[in-house]
Write an enzyme that holds these catalytic residues in place. Structure first.
Site, PDB file in Angstrom:
ATOM      1  CD  GLU A 170      97.683  56.598  76.134  1.00  0.00           C
ATOM      2  OE1 GLU A 170      97.235  56.943  75.230  1.00  0.00           O
ATOM      3  OE2 GLU A 170      98.005  57.341  77.586  1.00  0.00           O
ATOM      4  CD  GLU A 275     101.404  56.759  82.426  1.00  0.00           C
ATOM      5  OE1 GLU A 275     100.932  57.174  82.013  1.00  0.00           O
ATOM      6  OE2 GLU A 275     102.794  55.965  81.055  1.00  0.00           O
TER       7      GLU A 275
HETATM    8  C1  XIL Z   1     101.101  63.000  81.014  1.00  0.00           C
HETATM    9  C2  XIL Z   1     101.743  63.879  81.520  1.00  0.00           C
HETATM   10  O1  XIL Z   1     101.839  63.186  83.080  1.00  0.00           O
HETATM   11  C3  XIL Z   1     101.596  64.923  81.919  1.00  0.00           C
HETATM   12  O2  XIL Z   1     102.259  66.407  82.193  1.00  0.00           O
HETATM   13  C4  XIL Z   1     101.535  65.510  80.701  1.00  0.00           C
HETATM   14  O3  XIL Z   1     100.272  66.734  80.209  1.00  0.00           O
HETATM   15  C5  XIL Z   1     100.204  64.797  79.556  1.00  0.00           C
HETATM   16  O4  XIL Z   1     100.253  63.393  79.798  1.00  0.00           O
HETATM   17  N1  XIL Z   1      99.838  58.342  80.224  1.00  0.00           N
HETATM   18  C6  XIL Z   1     101.074  58.213  79.450  1.00  0.00           C
HETATM   19  C7  XIL Z   1     101.454  59.763  80.503  1.00  0.00           C
HETATM   20  O5  XIL Z   1     101.493  56.918  78.562  1.00  0.00           O
HETATM   21  O6  XIL Z   1     103.217  60.459  79.083  1.00  0.00           O
HETATM   22  C8  XIL Z   1     100.481  60.744  80.020  1.00  0.00           C
HETATM   23  O7  XIL Z   1     101.246  61.307  81.069  1.00  0.00           O
HETATM   24  C9  XIL Z   1      99.365  60.501  81.027  1.00  0.00           C
HETATM   25  C10 XIL Z   1      98.568  59.213  80.731  1.00  0.00           C
END
Ligand code: XIL
Length: 379
Positions: A170, A275
């Site tokens: 990011e 994701e």
């Molecule tokens: C999220 C997790 O799923 C949560 O448990 C945590 O509280 C916050 O992060 N982008 C990403 C992930 O790259 O690491 C994030 O994961 C969601 C958004």
């Protein structure tokens, strides 16, 4: 072809029922599977690897049923939080490798590929990382050294045991410019180059990825392509780009996702969906759909319409949406090497708490009873 298998399996199931449980039809066709035995990893085997995020509780044994489902359904894992800086390196001299070690070992024992997530990110990174002992901002050189030490300690520890790393997460704004963060402010825009160089030195055999959300957006796409080409022009290895894909029923426009997949693949690197989840809940108006984890909107009942179960017509909509996504991914399976879901089942998805805590969402392919949803066989 998978549909045919499904139909044959149903017919076979019916005929073996008619024959009774000792019926020989079942034994003479051992390769055909009953529908409940179909798995995601088998279903998409010819197209791409299929993965899930795994939480600390899941890997440390608190949720053995979840882990059994993960092992049965997926062939690649990503730690949901366990390798993020605040978890694995909470204080300057303190590392906590418990969950990460357990996941690396589990993945090895079960022949699962593991993707480390993530080495350099502005979120879930403690403030001390950027400060000296007096609490003053570090110099560029001191922060680069801190970054390198962290990457050596973490990526180096699992060298040859982790398939790939999300090296930087990011780093881009929605308009494709570089995000202002402590990394970019103290080090400069070249912090990304250093992160990839250090990762290559620490884990020379791991694939190295850039990962971000909303990479379907044309402006952000242009920024990501510039980022990739900059690394390539300097001879710094980047092997892939991860499109997070935290989607909803009406966002994004999927042709944009497709255009991005094609554009990223044209730079010569792997494209992955890293994701994936599709929220069925209303997204508060005026807020950026994406995955900015700092977004935390106060819970309002009207944004939580299905606390006691998903109406079948919404489940149908979700199935159609997933089908549209997977049609595109399968069409480009020469470019897309992996599709990872952000969680195993609806029971424990982060979408229940983001962008609003305490909702009941249904964004994954596996329901709260750990069963594959009815539409999965159509994907
Ligand atoms: C999220 C997790 O799923 C949560 O448990 C945590 O509280 C916050 O992060 N982008 C990403 C992930 O790259 O690491 C994030 O994961 C969601 C958004």
């Amino acid at each position: 072809m998978h549909k045919n298998k499904f139909t044959i399996a149903i017919l076979l199931g019916m005929s073996s029922l008619a024959l009774g449980c000792n019926g020989s039809a079942e034994q003479s066709k051992p390769t055909l599977k009953a529908p409940e035995q179909l798995t995601l990893k088998a279903q998409f085997k010819e197209h791409f690897k299929i993965g899930t995020a795994i939480s600390r509780d899941q890997i440390l044994g608190a949720l053995p049923e979840d882990l059994n489902v993960a092992k049965a359904q997926f062939n690649t894992f990503t730690p949901e939080n366990s390798m993020k800086w605040e978890r694995i390196h909470p204080e300057l001299e303190t590392y906590d490798f418990e969950a990460a070690d357990a996941l690396v070992q589990y993945a090895q024992e079960n022949n699962q590929e593991l993707v480390g997530h993530t080495l350099v990110w502005h979120s879930q990174t403690p403030d001390w990382v950027f400060e000296d002992e007096q609490g003053e901002p570090l110099t560029r050189d001191a922060l680069l050294m801190r970054m390198q030490n962290h990457i050596n300690a973490v990526a180096g520890r699992y060298k040859n045991r982790i398939f790939a790393w999300d090296v930087v997460n990011e780093a881009l704004n929605e308009d494709g410019t570089l995000r202002e963060s402590k990394w970019s402010t103290i080090i400069g825009d070249d912090f990304i180059e250093y992160a990839f160089k250090y990762a290559k030195q620490a884990a020379p055999n791991a694939k190295l990825y850039y990962n971000d959300y909303n990479l379907y957006k044309p402006e952000k796409r242009a920024g990501a392509i510039a980022l990739i080409k900059n690394l390539q022009s300097k001879g710094i290895e980047i092997d892939g780009i991860g499109m997070q894909a935290h989607y909803s029923l009406d966002n994004p426009e999927l042709s944009l996702m497709e255009d991005s997949i094609v554009a990223y693949a044209a730079t010569g690197i792997d494209v992955m969906i890293t994701e994936l989840d599709i929220s069925v809940l209303p997204f508060p108006e005026g807020e950026e759909q994406g995955a900015d984890i700092s977004l935390d909107i106060a819970l309002q009942e009207r944004f939580n319409p299905y606390p006691n179960g998903l109406p079948s017509e919404v489940n149908t909509q979700l199935g159609e949406r997933y089908k549209a996504v997977f049609d595109i991914l399968k069409k480009h399976d020469d470019k897309v090497s992996r599709v990872t879901f952000w969680g195993i089942s609806d029971a424990r998805t982060w979408r229940n708490d983001w962008p609003m805590q305490g909702r009941t969402d249904y964004p994954l392919l596996i329901d709260r009873e750990l069963k594959l949803k009815s539409f999965v066989s159509d994907l």
